[in-house]
Design a protein around this motif. Structure first.
Motif, PDB file in Angstrom:
ATOM      1  N   PRO A 125       0.860  -1.190   0.000  1.00  0.00           N
ATOM      2  CA  PRO A 125       0.000   0.000   0.000  1.00  0.00           C
ATOM      3  C   PRO A 125       0.899   1.244   0.000  1.00  0.00           C
ATOM      4  O   PRO A 125       1.383   1.672   1.049  1.00  0.00           O
ATOM      5  CB  PRO A 125      -0.790  -0.122   1.310  1.00  0.00           C
ATOM      6  N   ASP A 163       0.361   4.442  -1.691  1.00  0.00           N
ATOM      7  CA  ASP A 163      -0.297   5.753  -1.628  1.00  0.00           C
ATOM      8  C   ASP A 163      -1.685   5.555  -1.039  1.00  0.00           C
ATOM      9  O   ASP A 163      -2.622   5.145  -1.720  1.00  0.00           O
ATOM     10  CB  ASP A 163      -0.385   6.367  -3.024  1.00  0.00           C
ATOM     11  N   SER A 214       1.909   7.731   3.780  1.00  0.00           N
ATOM     12  CA  SER A 214       2.087   7.038   2.503  1.00  0.00           C
ATOM     13  C   SER A 214       3.561   6.974   2.119  1.00  0.00           C
ATOM     14  O   SER A 214       4.227   8.011   2.022  1.00  0.00           O
ATOM     15  CB  SER A 214       1.311   7.768   1.397  1.00  0.00           C
ATOM     16  N   GLN A 270      -0.483   0.300  -7.361  1.00  0.00           N
ATOM     17  CA  GLN A 270       0.292   0.788  -6.222  1.00  0.00           C
ATOM     18  C   GLN A 270       1.792   0.537  -6.410  1.00  0.00           C
ATOM     19  O   GLN A 270       2.613   1.342  -5.987  1.00  0.00           O
ATOM     20  CB  GLN A 270      -0.203   0.127  -4.935  1.00  0.00           C
ATOM     21  N   TYR A 324       3.021   3.299  -8.621  1.00  0.00           N
ATOM     22  CA  TYR A 324       3.163   4.559  -7.883  1.00  0.00           C
ATOM     23  C   TYR A 324       4.491   4.580  -7.115  1.00  0.00           C
ATOM     24  O   TYR A 324       5.214   5.582  -7.109  1.00  0.00           O
ATOM     25  CB  TYR A 324       2.023   4.753  -6.883  1.00  0.00           C
TER      26      TYR A 324
END
Length: 273
Positions: free
Chosen positions: A162, A164, A193, A220, A223
């Motif tokens: 996880p 962001d 985050s 994710q 990101y």
């Protein structure tokens, strides 16, 4: 008779110390305390390989949505042990009873404990890494990406991350972790985050993720990869084909093998600097 009595005494002492003596010669120390917070003992299981000299080490962090220990990371820990790492497979305070950043503080405390006790377990202080899956990946990244005190990690392996939290503004799990909704505590969600904690001094990161993950979408990983590349931090990604979040934790053998190799490679690179 004396030999028998001596052997029984050794086994009794080992049992009292929480040490399991295995036929492979490795040491397994259960419930090793690394910190006490508000009268709560925080512990981990320590795996020490039967090799001579200083050894690299890994702090391993379990998942479970920050609220449980649903993934105990024992399988990964044993693979790392066989690869020559001292492994500290830790437990941490859980949400919602304990809110962020309590969990990150616990992981940081475990890293500091291993560094401070390196001589006892023949750990090379310059070669300590981190590994986590799901919530554990989130926590080891939060604790290791931008550390201001030793140990400065050789590398981080993060699976099903996880990265962001703002991608899930209505997530009950993130709400339990933060204690407030994103609409009223957006800055806190951003601060919790990992994508927002990358620095140019962050250690190399290996990311792996299930292609069919519906709990923590594979975007994710993208990101997190972008945040690392934007700061020129070495990063490698591995997509586990046809598997979701839980199945990747259980069956990501190829990803784990490559991640172990990645960790070993960056220990070697750090030693050459």
């Amino acid at each position: 008779m004396k030999i028998i009595i001596f052997s029984v005494a050794i086994l009794f002492i080992a049992a009292c110390a929480g040490i399991k003596l295995k036929s492979d010669g490795h040491r397994y120390l259960e419930n090793v305390e690394y910190n006490v917070v508000d009268a709560q003992s925080l512990t981990g299981d320590l795996y020490v390989p039967n090799t001579s000299g200083l050894k690299p080490a890994v702090v391993v962090v379990h998942g479970g949505g920050w609220t449980s220990r649903s993934g105990d990371m024992e399988g990964v820990s044993k693979k790392l042990l066989r690869a020559g790492f001292v492994v500290f497979n830790i437990r941490y305070r859980l949400a919602p009873e304990h809110r962020h950043p309590a969990q990150v503080e616990d992981v940081s405390a475990a890293l500091a404990w291993l560094y401070e006790n390196a001589d006892t377990y023949q750990v090379d202080r310059q070669h300590i890494s981190g590994w986590g899956y799901s919530a554990g990946a989130h926590l080891i990244l939060m604790a290791g990406l931008n550390r201001q005190q030793p140990p400065f990690l050789s590398s981080i392996v993060a699976g099903g991350t996880p990265a962001d939290l703002s991608a899930w503004p209505n997530s009950p799990l993130v709400y339990k972790l933060i204690g407030k909704g994103m609409s009223e505590a957006g800055a806190e969600w951003q601060n919790a985050s990992p994508v927002n904690h990358v620095s140019r001094n962050s250690p190399p990161v290996f990311l792996y993720h299930g292609e069919l993950d519906s709990l923590v979408e594979i975007e994710q990983m993208a990101y997190m990869e972008k945040a690392l590349r934007d700061k020129n931090v070495p990063v490698e990604t591995y997509t586990v084909k046809f598997l979701g979040h839980i199945a990747t934790y259980v069956l990501a053998f190829g990803a784990e093998q490559r991640a172990i190799q990645f960790s070993l490679e960056h220990i070697t690179e750090k030693a050459d600097i």
